[in-house]
Design an enzyme around this catalytic site. Structure first.
Site, PDB file in Angstrom:
ATOM      1  N   THR A 317       0.985  -0.878  -0.171  1.00 30.33           N
ATOM      2  CA  THR A 317       0.083   0.111  -0.686  1.00 30.33           C
ATOM      3  C   THR A 317       0.879   1.453   0.210  1.00 30.33           C
ATOM      4  O   THR A 317       2.335   1.457   0.780  1.00 30.33           O
ATOM      5  CB  THR A 317      -1.556   0.228   0.920  1.00 30.33           C
ATOM      6  OG1 THR A 317      -1.637   1.353   1.501  1.00 30.33           O
ATOM      7  CG2 THR A 317      -0.153  -0.102   3.022  1.00 30.33           C
ATOM      8  N   HIS A 369       2.886 -11.116  14.132  1.00 34.28           N
ATOM      9  CA  HIS A 369       3.703 -12.480  14.877  1.00 34.28           C
ATOM     10  C   HIS A 369       3.089 -14.072  15.452  1.00 34.28           C
ATOM     11  O   HIS A 369       4.115 -14.295  15.924  1.00 34.28           O
ATOM     12  CB  HIS A 369       3.789 -11.819  16.192  1.00 34.28           C
ATOM     13  CG  HIS A 369       5.272 -11.577  16.896  1.00 34.28           C
ATOM     14  ND1 HIS A 369       6.030 -12.323  16.581  1.00 34.28           N
ATOM     15  CD2 HIS A 369       5.766 -11.059  18.206  1.00 34.28           C
ATOM     16  CE1 HIS A 369       7.610 -12.266  16.933  1.00 34.28           C
ATOM     17  NE2 HIS A 369       7.071 -11.514  18.249  1.00 34.28           N
TER      18      HIS A 369
END
Length: 398
Positions: A317, A369
Site C-alpha cells: 500500500t 507475529h
C-alpha cells in the site's frame, strides 16, 4: 420477457445493493452495455446486458438489496424498433402465451414465468384467475433465508442554535464497501498478533534510473516507469528469501504459498480496494506498471471484476501518494504481511562521515507475529531496502 438476475460476484458474497440504474424503463440497450451498478462489500460493479433488447421493468430500485440469483429487472430481447403491425392470432400464439395486464403484473410480482401458466381466456390468453390458480397449486418454494437486520434509521440531527445556523449534522448510511472495510480492519485487530517494524530507503538510485530511462521506457512500452514496479520486484525477491511472510494460518496449519500474488491497494472512490497481481514473479517491469495503471483506471470507473479482488499472498500500500510521511498499515487477513510505502522527502543523512541531503522514504512492514518472528520481519524489510537502494540487484537477483 426475460429476467435480469444478480450474478455470482464472489464466493463470499450473497447479497448486493442496487446502485444507479444506467438505463430507464422502456429504454433500449446493446449487448454488453452496462445496465445497473451493483454495490458489494468489495467494490462497485456494472452489470452488462446479456443481449440486445429493451429494459421493460425495474423490479429492484436504487438503494434496495438483492440476493445472488434474484431477479432485479425484466428485459425484452430484440432490437428496439417502431411497433410492428399486428400479427395474425396464430403467429402471436407461436411466440408464446399472451397475458392480460392484471395477470402480467401479478406474474412479475410473484416471479412466475408466463410459459408455466395455462391460459383460459380468449385465444389462450392468461387471466389473473389463471395466475392465482397456478400459485395455489404450484409447489411451495424453499423458505428464503431470513433477511439481514434492518438498518436503523438515524435520529434526526439536533436543530442548530438560531444564532449559529451553520452548526448542522448530516447522517448518511455506510455503503456495503465501507462497512466491509470497517469489518476487515476490526478483524485484523482482533484476530492477528500484529506488529510493525520500520526502516527507510534512499530513493536516489531509483529516481536517477527513472530520470535516465523513463522516457525510453514509456516510448517502448506505452506506460510510465513508476516506483511501484521496483517495490513489487523487491517484495517478490524478499518473499522468496523469507517465505514466512508469504504464508497464512489455515485450520491449524501454516500454509506456505509457492507463488506470488501481490495485492496493490488503489483508491476506488468509496475507499481503497486491493486488486491482485497474479504471479507477479513472472511479470516484467512494464507488465507490472501496465496492470497497475489498468487497475487504477478501472477502480475509478467501477469496472474491476470481483475475482480480481480475491486472494493475494502479500499486499503493498502506498500512502505516499496522499502525502503520508509514515503510518502503520493494517494486515489484510489471512495474509500475514503488508508493506507500507510513504512520501519521498529530502532529509539530511550521514554518508561516509558527511551529512548530505537525500530523497528518503519511510517503509513500514506490519506482520502477524503468530508465524513471523521479529528476525524474519526485520530481515525482510532490510532486504527490500537493499534492493531499492541498489536496483541493479533486482535484475541480477542478488
Amino acid at each position: 420477457m426475460k429476467e435480469l438476475v444478480v450474478p455470482s460476484v464472489g464466493e463470499s458474497i450473497v447479497e448486493v445493493e442496487i446502485g444507479a440504474w444506467l438505463k430507464k424503463e422502456g429504454e433500449a440497450f446493446r449487448q454488453d452495455e452496462p445496465l445497473v451498478e451493483l454495490i458489494t462489500d468489495k467494490a462497485t460493479l456494472e452489470l452488462p446486458a446479456p443481449f440486445v433488447g429493451t429494459l421493460k421493468r425495474i423490479l429492484k430500485r436504487t438503494g434496495e438489496t438483492a440476493r445472488v440469483g434474484e431477479a432485479i429487472a425484466l428485459l425484452e430481447e430484440g432490437t428496439a424498433q417502431s411497433a410492428p403491425a399486428p400479427k395474425p392470432e396464430e403467429a402471436r400464439e407461436a411466440e408464446g402465451p399472451l397475458a392480460m395486464p392484471a395477470a402480467e403484473r401479478l406474474m412479475a410480482e410473484k416471479g412466475v414465468a408466463p410459459e408455466a401458466v395455462p391460459g383460459t381466456g380468449l385465444g389462450g390468453r392468461i387471466l389473473k384467475e389463471d395466475v392465482l390458480r397456478h400459485l395455489e397449486t404450484a409447489p411451495r418454494p424453499e423458505p428464503a433465508p431470513p433477511p439481514p437486520p434492518p438498518v436503523q434509521t438515524p435520529p434526526p440531527p439536533t436543530a442548530p442554535p438560531a444564532e449559529k445556523p451553520w452548526r448542522v449534522d448530516e447522517a448518511v448510511p455506510m455503503t456495503p464497501l465501507r462497512r466491509r472495510i470497517a469489518e476487515r480492519l476490526l478483524q485484523a485487530r482482533q484476530t492477528t498478533a500484529m506488529l510493525t517494524t520500520f526502516n527507510e530507503a534512499d530513493m536516489s538510485a531509483v529516481i536517477a534510473l527513472r530520470k535516465e530511462l523513463g522516457e525510453a521506457f514509456q516510448k517502448k512500452h506505452g506506460v510510465k516507469l513508476g516506483f511501484m514496479s521496483f517495490f513489487v520486484k523487491a517484495v517478490v525477491q524478499a518473499l522468496k528469501e523469507i517465505p514466512e511472510l508469504n504464508a497464512e494460518i489455515r485450520d491449524g496449519y501454516i500454509v506456505y504459498h509457492r507463488y506470488y500474488d501481490i495485492g496493490i491497494a488503489v483508491g476506488g472512490g468509496e475507499g481503497l480496494v486491493v486488486p491482485v497481481l497474479r504471479d507477479a514473479d513472472r511479470l516484467s517491469f512494464a507488465e507490472i506498471e501496465r496492470q497497475i495503471a489498468d487497475f487504477a483506471e478501472r477502480a475509478r470507473t467501477k469496472k474491476l471484476k470481483p475475482e480480481e479482488l480475491m486472494g493475494g499472498t502479500f499486499t503493498i500500500t502506498n500512502g505516499g501518494i496522499y502525502g503520508s510521511l509514515n503510518s502503520t498499515p493494517l494486515l489484510n487477513p489471512p495474509q500475514v504481511g503488508i508493506l507500507g510505502m510513504h512520501a519521498i522527502q529530502e532529509r539530511p543523512v550521514a554518508r561516509e562521515g558527511q551529512v548530505v541531503i537525500r530523497p528518503m522514504m519511510y517503509l513500514a512492514l506490519s506482520y502477524d507475529h503468530r508465524i513471523v518472528d521479529g528476525r524474519e520481519a526485520v530481515t525482510f524489510l532490510r532486504r527490500v531496502k537493499e534492493l531499492i537502494e541498489n536496483p541493479v540487484r533486482l535484475l541480477l537477483e542478488v
